[in-house]
Design an enzyme around this catalytic site. Structure first.
Site, PDB file in Angstrom:
ATOM      1  N   THR A 178      33.474  48.284  44.388  1.00 45.76           N
ATOM      2  CA  THR A 178      32.925  47.286  43.469  1.00 45.76           C
ATOM      3  C   THR A 178      32.572  47.928  42.135  1.00 45.76           C
ATOM      4  O   THR A 178      31.845  47.387  41.333  1.00 45.76           O
ATOM      5  CB  THR A 178      31.728  46.572  44.142  1.00 45.76           C
ATOM      6  OG1 THR A 178      32.192  45.917  45.305  1.00 45.76           O
ATOM      7  CG2 THR A 178      31.096  45.524  43.241  1.00 45.76           C
ATOM      8  N   HIS A 179      33.128  49.091  41.875  1.00 40.80           N
ATOM      9  CA  HIS A 179      32.808  49.780  40.630  1.00 40.80           C
ATOM     10  C   HIS A 179      33.794  49.385  39.543  1.00 40.80           C
ATOM     11  O   HIS A 179      34.668  50.159  39.165  1.00 40.80           O
ATOM     12  CB  HIS A 179      32.808  51.289  40.829  1.00 40.80           C
ATOM     13  CG  HIS A 179      32.005  51.707  42.020  1.00 40.80           C
ATOM     14  ND1 HIS A 179      32.304  52.810  42.773  1.00 40.80           N
ATOM     15  CD2 HIS A 179      30.907  51.152  42.595  1.00 40.80           C
ATOM     16  CE1 HIS A 179      31.420  52.908  43.765  1.00 40.80           C
ATOM     17  NE2 HIS A 179      30.581  51.925  43.681  1.00 40.80           N
TER      18      HIS A 179
END
Lengths: 444, 231, 592
Positions: C518-519
């Site tokens: 989710t970066h």
């Protein structure tokens, strides 16, 4: 005819003493207390001292409702005969106590008489009876000058006549409330203990919850000199307020003065976390004790010693069995499935977060009522200025049957060196039914 | 359960029924109280669809010595109940158009089927395809034919008149595995049988005692969210 | 006709990590603050209760805590000129929602940046020459240095009760820690948790090979701990329900477990949930923000006026709000002009699963998001000589596993059937004996990776979705291949029966179906000038001086490390400046 007349005479004769009592009560109430007390000059220090004492007395617990002006009353207190509502004690002249003289204030606080009638001992005037004159003055100064007047009207008691008659309270007061006078000197003469005794037996009114009561709702010991029942533990609603003495099972024998003081200031220490009504007491009242007063209370409590109980040693065997894969002990697997995550397989919990069960006096109390209530209703830790984070134990009523709760509590009460009695399924069943009643008051 | 099957599908689905009966006996909990594996009446699937689901789940996760099969575990019930949940209605997906379906698979699911619609269209299309290939619907096929058919759905070797075969198969396999391994409260993984098979402790979620004794065999069986009711 | 609320000193959009940091620090300075969160209130006692939270289907698969895609998602395309289609189901990344945001259900992997990560272009040019950096790569330096951020990295670690072992303490290299980390002024607040078994095997193998494995810094506190705000935290028990779940032990650092308890009684802070901000409002010069417009729970439009606007809505939504509000020039990949949406980047990962014999008890269910994992940082950032490697960047290599949840975390050897008796057999045989070793690597920024508004698809309020244009580049394939080879060498030294690797190879497109990370970063990047960035070193918009934008949208490119530590440090750094220089003299803090 004759029979009827005899009957009437008989009733009149029997009723006369009662009628006399009823007639006499208002007079007895009006003459209670001091006639007058000289006013003292009010200054900021006196008001401030009064504010501090009001916190120790925890007046707010009954006289301040959430969302309402402070001390404006209105808390509903359920009695067997109906309900009463606490009065407005702000200095409002019409709805509060703004017209009270010092003597009126003292009369209510120490004698249990207000506006010409005796108070229900829900107002703990039997404990406040030993408040020193200078402290009464400080409290009066605070309530007159340090509290905002609030025009919140008092609510009528919800008690049906004839139960609403107040004259029995007069006689209760005369029979059971101690005569207001300074407390006796402590045997040791130690000023710290003397302060502790003054706080605990007086404004702190700890005995109102922690001392068992008799048939007439009188505490069975008002002070330490009245014997070992004082602060020996008592049932209050869904809780068993533990013994504050040292010696027996479930007592404070293993807590040092420092640990007791820390508990009062923050709601927890290495082995216990406050639950039930005590959470409110700590956040409203005892967290405000200055350190020396907290230590005074602790030191005094540690003088209340009894024989028996024996010394407790932590026993590794319980955890070793669980680490080995042995959950064969009754309640052990239930403990692993429900409790161990927070309270740990070694029963030591995490200080300030999840209470220890090993060596926690609240776990070893003779009466397991609190434990049953906590498992069924859950519990939230206390918020104080030193402990802003709160931790929550969920209710397990939905997940566990009565026998499972009993097994798990029995396991906790007999493991890690704890030596308390087992818990019966019937006790759990009874409390589950009690908690399910709409009028039941649990603290969560 | 047996009452709702036709005689023909009873014979064909003997494995499923036998597994169900076995499960009924195995349904007794360890504390001795008789727990009958009650007949489940599907809320979403029609009788024909249910026959497909039961037969398919039974092949995707058959009963074997190593552990319970999907039917025995209640996976079919799980799937049916999921269809009646927000998930089934597509509440967990962005379902606004336009739906562009000829893009690379790496850009993800772009079909307009909610799970409910996927099964409704997919099962009908699959049974129709089975009829075309084998002159019988899926649940009436012999076991090895069923496996063959499922493989051709999986690879897209069959074209369905409805959703793409691979998408339909993917939905079915995904929900089957979910039902097999999810907490028993959702209808599948009865008695935590799947967890017991693999050695997953379920909702115990505490390994305090194991942090400093890693590498040892973990001795405790699983527990579910609802606790001992699922033992 | 929007209802207008009473003006406050600052309005915060989004109430996750940076929202809580800004709410705390701004109310510290006496400001009145309204925090607007479009999701629901979330609290440990009510929402992450044991044992109900230990439900993989509900939280790990259906994603009850995540942003509902049905209401709003993003669209994705690989190349400029392609048609973008909606991210209809969760896969590649997870979007947070509600109070605490993804700070509730992250893994607690809390890193700083390496000093060179913050001056990447200059560093590579200095060490490897200008020609080493391909033309298409639009990497930039941050306008702030590691040294300036160090006290804030340190502070946030303490707020989170991070458990770890220092590797470089004030310039002195310490054994057991990360020898490659930038010098830290203080040790970690709590000691590292013991390694899980898979990490122990990895540790041994990596050390044998001459690398320096160390405990992953974990915002999973190892013991009951009280942070600098007086907030006590619980200890981690390695429950195996970390990422995607709220922590029932009060151990995983989240805004709830570290900051909210002291904000409860702050009268100057008001938090409104169910408040969906649609636009940042400006005066008629367009250079001053006057507040924000939002839709409340009953669907009414509300205006919240404020003197300062802080965007804390997560990287994606920050950029979208700027675009929807028309603030800053949108980036145009064909000309290279514009800044809003520029330099979108992601994370390039690989995974090697090691399958062991049935007498090796990996017990994957014992795990935490970060605690108990071990990391090799030797091949991350510029910790190794890139001269002959032909790529920019690098990866963390880590082992241990965060849990063994059977629906999503079951890994089987290649050749295991996907269903049937064979699948069951494989699951039973391998579940307890499989260890993952992963690489998480940097992704550089490129001319053709950017964010913009989608022309077709809309959210449930009718506003255009954010469109991601992104695919892998040669640099990342090379970097990942290199990192994966290093990981496999370590795995071989762990002596499993077999192992298998998932690695993206040239020609493999970015696949949105598989969870990677989710970066997501960039789109409102931080820089030295208004011509190549959206915000300055104090996270202040170049165009609108009373607008501040937090989050990883600031990253000009993504590094190998997880972003949260840098995100928080930048927020604290910005807040310091707002509370001092800005309040004294509102206006541009940096000359454009």
């Amino acid at each position: 005819m004759k029979v009827r007349r005899l009957l009437l005479i008989g009733i009149a004769t029997a009723a006369t003493p009662v009628l006399s009592l009823i007639a006499a009560a208002p007079l007895l109430d009006r003459t209670a207390g001091e006639k007058q007390i000289a006013a003292v000059p009010v200054n900021a220090d006196l008001v401030s001292r009064g504010e501090y004492l009001a916190k120790i007395g925890d007046c707010a617990a009954c006289h301040t409702l959430a969302g309402q002006p402070p001390f404006s009353g209105g808390l509903r207190m359920k009695l067997p005969i109906g309900a009463i509502y606490t009065p407005n004690i702000t200095p409002d002249r019409y709805q509060g106590i703004g017209t009270f003289s010092m003597a009126d204030f003292d009369r209510a606080l120490r004698f249990g008489v207000s506006r010409g009638h005796s108070l229900y001992p829900a107002m703990p005037f039997p404990s406040y009876a030993s408040t020193r004159a200078e402290d009464v003055e400080a409290l009066y100064a605070y309530f007159m000058h340090g509290v905002e007047p609030a025009a919140v009207p008092n609510r009528e008691a919800a008690i049906v006549f004839p139960l609403s008659m107040r004259w029995p309270l007069t006689y209760w007061r005369l029979a059971f409330a101690p005569e207001p006078k300074p407390i006796a000197a402590v045997p040791s003469g130690d000023p710290l203990i003397a302060t502790g005794a003054y706080l605990v037996e007086g404004l702190g009114h700890c005995g109102e919850c922690h001392t068992p009561r008799n048939y007439a709702f009188k505490v069975r010991a008002q002070t330490s000199s009245e014997g070992p029942l004082f602060l020996s533990g008592a049932r209050v609603e869904s809780w068993f307020a533990p013994s504050l003495r040292s010696g027996g099972p479930g007592s404070l024998a293993r807590w040092s003065e420092d640990e007791i003081a820390t508990f009062l200031s923050t709601g927890s220490n290495h082995s216990g976390i406050a639950f039930g009504s005590m959470g409110d007491v700590i956040s409203n009242s005892t967290q405000h004790l200055v350190r020396s007063d907290a230590l005074a209370v602790a030191t005094y409590l540690k003088t209340l010693t009894d024989d028996g109980g024996g010394s407790r040693v932590y026993d590794k065997a319980t955890d070793q069995a669980l680490r080995r894969g042995d959950a064969s002990a009754p309640g052990a697997l239930g403990y692993l499935d429900n409790c161990a995550a927070c309270h740990r397989p070694d029963g030591r919990g995490y200080a300030g977060v999840f209470p220890a069960l090993a060596g926690n006096p609240a776990v070893e109390t003779t009466d397991p009522l609190s434990l049953i209530s906590i498992v069924l209703s859950g519990s939230t830790t206390t918020r104080t200025s030193a402990t802003p984070a709160q931790f929550h134990m969920p209710s397990f009523a939905w997940r566990l049957s009565d026998s499972e709760v009993a097994d798990i509590l029995s396991f906790a009460r007999t493991s890690w060196g704890n030596k308390a009695s087992v818990v019966a399924e019937s006790e759990v069943r009874q409390q589950r039914l009690e908690l399910a009643r709409p009028e039941s008051t649990s603290n969560n | 359960m047996i009452d709702t099957l036709t005689r023909r599908s009873f014979l064909a689905g003997a494995a499923a029924a036998a597994a169900t009966l076995t499960a009924a006996c195995a349904g007794s909990s360890s504390d001795g109280s008789a727990r009958i594996n009650r007949a489940y009446d599907p809320a979403y699937f029609t009788a024909d669809e249910w026959a497909f689901i039961v037969a398919a789940v039974d092949r995707l996760i058959p009963a074997s010595e190593e552990g319970p099969g999907g039917i025995q575990s209640g996976v079919a019930e799980f799937i049916d109940r999921q269809m009646e949940s927000p998930y089934g209605y597509g509440a967990f997906a962005y379902m606004s158009g336009p739906f562009l379906t000829d893009l690379p698979p790496s850009l993800g699911y772009q079909l307009r089927y909610t799970p409910r619609e996927m099964y409704r269209s997919g099962i009908a299309a699959a049974d129709a395809a089975a009829h075309r290939s084998y002159s019988a619907r899926f649940s009436d096929l012999a076991i090895d034919r069923q496996d063959e058919f499922l493989r051709s759905l999986e690879t897209g070797a069959i074209t369905l008149e409805g959703p793409p075969a691979e998408a339909f198969f993917e939905q079915l396999l995904r929900n089957t595995k979910e039902g097999y391994f999810a907490d028993p409260m959702y209808g599948g993984n009865r008695h935590m049988g799947a967890w017991k098979m693999i050695g997953f402790p379920g909702a115990r979620a505490d390994f305090t005692d194991w942090m400093d004794q890693q590498g040892r065999h973990y001795p405790y069986g699983p527990v579910s969210v609802n606790g001992s009711k699922d033992r | 006709m929007a209802t207008r609320k009473k003006k406050v000193d600052a309005v915060i959009v989004g109430y996750g990590w940076t929202g809580a940091i800004m709410a705390k620090t701004l109310t510290d300075a006496g400001l009145s603050v309204v925090a607007l969160e479009r999701g629901p209130a979330r609290d440990t006692s009510r929402d992450f209760e044991y044992p109900r939270v230990a439900d993989e289907l509900r939280y790990g698969v259906r994603g009850e805590l995540w942003q509902p895609l049905a209401k709003e998602t993003v669209t994705i395309r690989h190349g400029v000129g392609d048609v973008a289609v909606p991210y209809r189901k969760y896969g590649s990344f997870v979007l947070g929602n509600g109070v605490g945001g993804a700070g509730v259900h992250w893994n607690g992997q809390l890193w700083r940046a390496s000093p060179e990560d913050l001056r990447l272009r200059s560093h590579y040019e200095e060490r490897y020459g200008k020609a080493f950096i391909p033309d298409e790569m639009t990497i930039q330096d941050y306008p702030v240095s590691f040294e300036e951020l160090e006290p804030h990295f340190d502070h946030f670690e303490k707020v989170c009760g991070v458990s770890g072992t220092a590797g470089n303490l004030r310039g002195v290299i310490k054994t057991g820690g990360n020898p490659f980390e930038g010098p830290r002024s203080d040790d970690f607040p709590s000691p590292a948790l013991p390694p899980v078994y898979a990490a122990q095997l990895f540790d041994k193998a990596a050390a044998q090979m001459g690398y320096s494995p160390f405990p992953q810094p974990a915002a999973n506190s190892s013991r009951a701990y009280t942070n600098p705000y007086g907030v006590r935290m619980g200890p981690c028990n390695m429950c195996g329900y970390c990422e995607l779940f709220g922590c029932f032990m009060y151990s995983k650092a989240s805004p709830q477990t570290t900051i909210h308890p002291i904000l409860r009684d702050r009268a100057q802070l008001e938090v409104r949930t169910g408040a969906h901000v649609t636009r940042i409002l400006r005066d008629n010069t367009g250079t001053i923000a006057t507040g924000v417009l939002y839709i409340d729970e009953s669907g009414h439009e509300v205006e919240q006026p404020a003197d300062i606007v802080v965007l804390c809505a997560f990287q994606m939504h920050n950029v979208r709000l700027l675009l929807l509000s028309g603030i800053g020039e949108p980036y145009d990949p064909s000309t290279g002009n514009g800044v809003v949406g520029k330099n979108y980047a992601y994370q390039m990962c690989s995974l090697t699963n090691a399958f062991f014999d049935e007498d090796v008890n990996i017990n994957p269910f014992i795990g935490a998001g970060a605690a108990g994992l071990r990391v090799v940082d030797d091949f991350n950032s510029d910790h190794f000589d890139h001269s002959d490697q032909g790529f920019v960047g690098g990866s963390l290599i880590f082992a241990g596993g965060t849990g063994g949840r059977p629906i999503e975390q079951m890994m089987l050897p290649p050749g295991a059937p996907a269903w049937g008796v064979g699948w069951k057999s494989a699951a039973r045989k391998h579940y307890l004996h499989t260890a993952p070793v992963g690489t998480q690597g940097s992704v550089m920024s490129y001319r053709d990776s950017y964010l913009s508004l989608d022309p077709t698809y809309r959210d449930s309020y009718g506003h255009p979705l954010l469109r991601i244009t992104f695919d892998w580049h040669d640099n990342e394939y090379r970097m990942a291949a290199f990192s994966s080879q290093r990981a496999e060498e370590i795995v071989r030294a762990m002596e499993p029966e077999t192992y298998s690797t998932f690695l993206m190879k040239p020609g493999d497109h970015y696949d949105v179906r598989i969870y990677q990370s989710t970066h997501t970063t960039g789109g409102a990047i931080m820089g030295k000038s208004r011509f190549d960035s959206v915000i300055n070193r104090y996270s202040q918009s170049w165009d609108v001086p009373n607008l501040f934008v937090m989050g990883a949208s600031a990253f000009p490119q993504n590094m190998g490390y997880n972003p949260t530590g840098l995100v928080a440090a930048l927020a604290y750094f910005a807040s310091d400046q707002i509370r001092t220089a800005y309040l004294r003299s509102p206006g541009r803090l940096v000359d454009a």
